[in-house]
Design an enzyme around this catalytic site. Structure first.
Site, PDB file in Angstrom:
ATOM      1  CE1 TYR A 118      -3.661   2.685   0.968  1.00 30.94           C
ATOM      2  CE2 TYR A 118      -1.669   3.638   2.345  1.00 30.94           C
ATOM      3  CZ  TYR A 118      -2.990   3.791   1.801  1.00 30.94           C
ATOM      4  OH  TYR A 118      -3.838   4.990   1.937  1.00 30.94           O
ATOM      5  CD  GLU A 206      -6.090   4.709  -0.406  1.00 24.72           C
ATOM      6  OE1 GLU A 206      -7.268   5.117  -1.060  1.00 24.72           O
ATOM      7  OE2 GLU A 206      -6.036   4.711   0.745  1.00 24.72           O
TER       8      GLU A 206
END
Ligand code: GDP
Ligand code: MN
Length: 396
Positions: A118, A206
């Site tokens: 991530y 993101e």
């Protein structure tokens, strides 16, 4: 302003960030053409069909599917385009899918297992600095990681005077447990990702997941990009990427009229001038037992025309059971606002929700007389509490 995944990836790629390659398609036939072209360019045998909507969690909702043949591509693209995709981030009605991204399959087998990480870039408002947030736990809900295993989330803050320094990029790669070619790839990935963030004036990147492929390449498989609206004037090319189909139609219309409007779930419409007064008014509505249906700041120059426009916008929301107009007359005189309300009311004809108007400030008394003598079904108030009581009265 949010971008679609395919637009976000193009932006990243233009700064040298490696991405899972793909081509956007508007229908099943275009998807097949795209798949053939991708096979030629990348050698991929399989393809991933990915719904392009402004919402995450598409995989969970059935909006990301693996196609192992051109027949699969056609069938899956046909199924996904036109569907109302429901994900943990959409309403229960879901979001209509207008297009898909046909992407190369990058989870191919090889010398090592593919790994998902991530990574996001965002502003840390408490320190006033950009930061990179990253985790070994990619591909899953980052909120869940934050709750259950917060020690697996790392952050790296960037000093605006120096920008991202090489040792910081290496630290990210190190924390993610990488070595060898993948380590080098990750430092390059982080460096170009941060450059893209700064130079595009974004407020959020993101990338979930960032993938380490089985042959040690590091790439963005997903891309959520939010651009800073206040900087769009210097990114005309990016501003053109706006897809109004993804936005609330009422908000789009309000924006065109120059109104600061946010659609909410409640039953009391509010029209207010000034953001602070708008927040206080929403609190007041809650205290009176209602729920605000919207945030609406008509701005400092609440003239009759703007009041009328705001009125029309509020009434487009079918959940509105009452309207509270709370205007402070400073530069704008209350009597002109009152006349605007009366004119708008008459122009609109049949309004079947009660309206409470609180006008305070310059010419408030003249305004109250105007409202009270208009013969319209409008309740007037001059005090905040009086307005709240009247909201309570009409709701019960
Ligand atoms: P999101 O669900 O909206 O976050 O969409 P993502 O772009 O993150 O995709 C969801 C999931 O699809 C990823 O976490 C992957 O597990 C899977 N996925 C994406 N690309 C590929 C691919 O090329 N091959 C395979 N097998 N799975 C993929
Ligand atoms: Mn994702």
């Amino acid at each position: 302003m949010n971008l679609h995944e395919y637009q976000g990836k193009e932006l990243l790629s233009s700064f040298g960030v490696r991405i899972q390659r793909g081509i956007v398609a508007q229908n099943a036939d275009e998807a097949v053409t795209a798949a053939k072209q991708l096979t030629e360019e990348t050698g991929t045998g399989w393809h991933v069909i990915k719904a392009q909507v402004h919402a995450g969690g598409r995989g969970k909702g059935g909006g990301v599917k693996l196609a192992k043949s051109l027949d699969d591509v056609k069938t899956l693209a046909g199924q996904i385009i036109g569907m109302d995709l429901v994900t943990p981030q959409t309403s229960a009605e879901g979001k209509r899918v207008h297009q898909v991204l046909v992407a190369e399959d990058v989870y191919y087998p090889g010398d090592s297992e593919p790994e998902e990480y991530y990574m996001s870039v965002l502003l840390n408002r408490s320190t006033g600095r950009n930061m990179i947030m990253y985790s070994t736990e990619g591909g899953m809900d980052i909120e869940q990681v934050a709750e259950e295993t917060p020690h697996l989330i790392f952050t790296e803050e960037i000093d605006p005077a120096t920008g991202l320094l090489p040792f910081q990029a290496r630290k990210v790669a190190f924390d993610l447990g990488l070595s060898g070619a993948a380590f080098k790839e990750m430092t390059r990935f982080v460096t170009s990702l941060y450059k893209a963030y700064v130079e595009s004036d974004s407020s959020l990147f993101e990338i979930n997941p960032v993938l380490k492929t089985s042959d040690d390449k590091i790439m963005a498989v997903d891309a959520k990009v939010t651009l800073d609206n206040n900087a769009l004037f210097r990114h005309k090319d990016l501003a053109e990427l706006r897809d109004v189909r993804e936005e609330s139609p009422i908000e789009v219309e309000a924006g065109e009229l120059g109104l600061n409007y946010v659609d909410l779930d409640g039953n009391v419409g509010c029209m207010v001038n000034g953001a602070g007064l708008a927040m206080a008014t929403m609190d007041l509505i809650k205290q009176a037992g209602g729920e605000p249906a919207n945030f609406l700041d008509v701005g400092g120059t609440a003239d009759a025309a703007r009041v009328e426009a705001a009125f029309k916008i509020i009434l487009k929301d079918p959940n509105v059971k009452a309207i509270l107009i709370n205007i402070f007359g400073g530069i704008v005189r209350c009597d002109r606002v009152a006349q605007g309300v009366i004119d708008a009311y008459k122009n609109m004809g049949n309004i079947n929700v009660p309206i409470i108007v609180r006008l305070q400030g310059t010419n408030a008394d003249v305004a109250k007389d105007l409202i009270d003598n208009s013969g319209l079904d409008v309740l007037s108030a001059t005090e905040f509490q009086e307005a709240a009581d009247k909201v309570q009265e009409v709701l019960s």
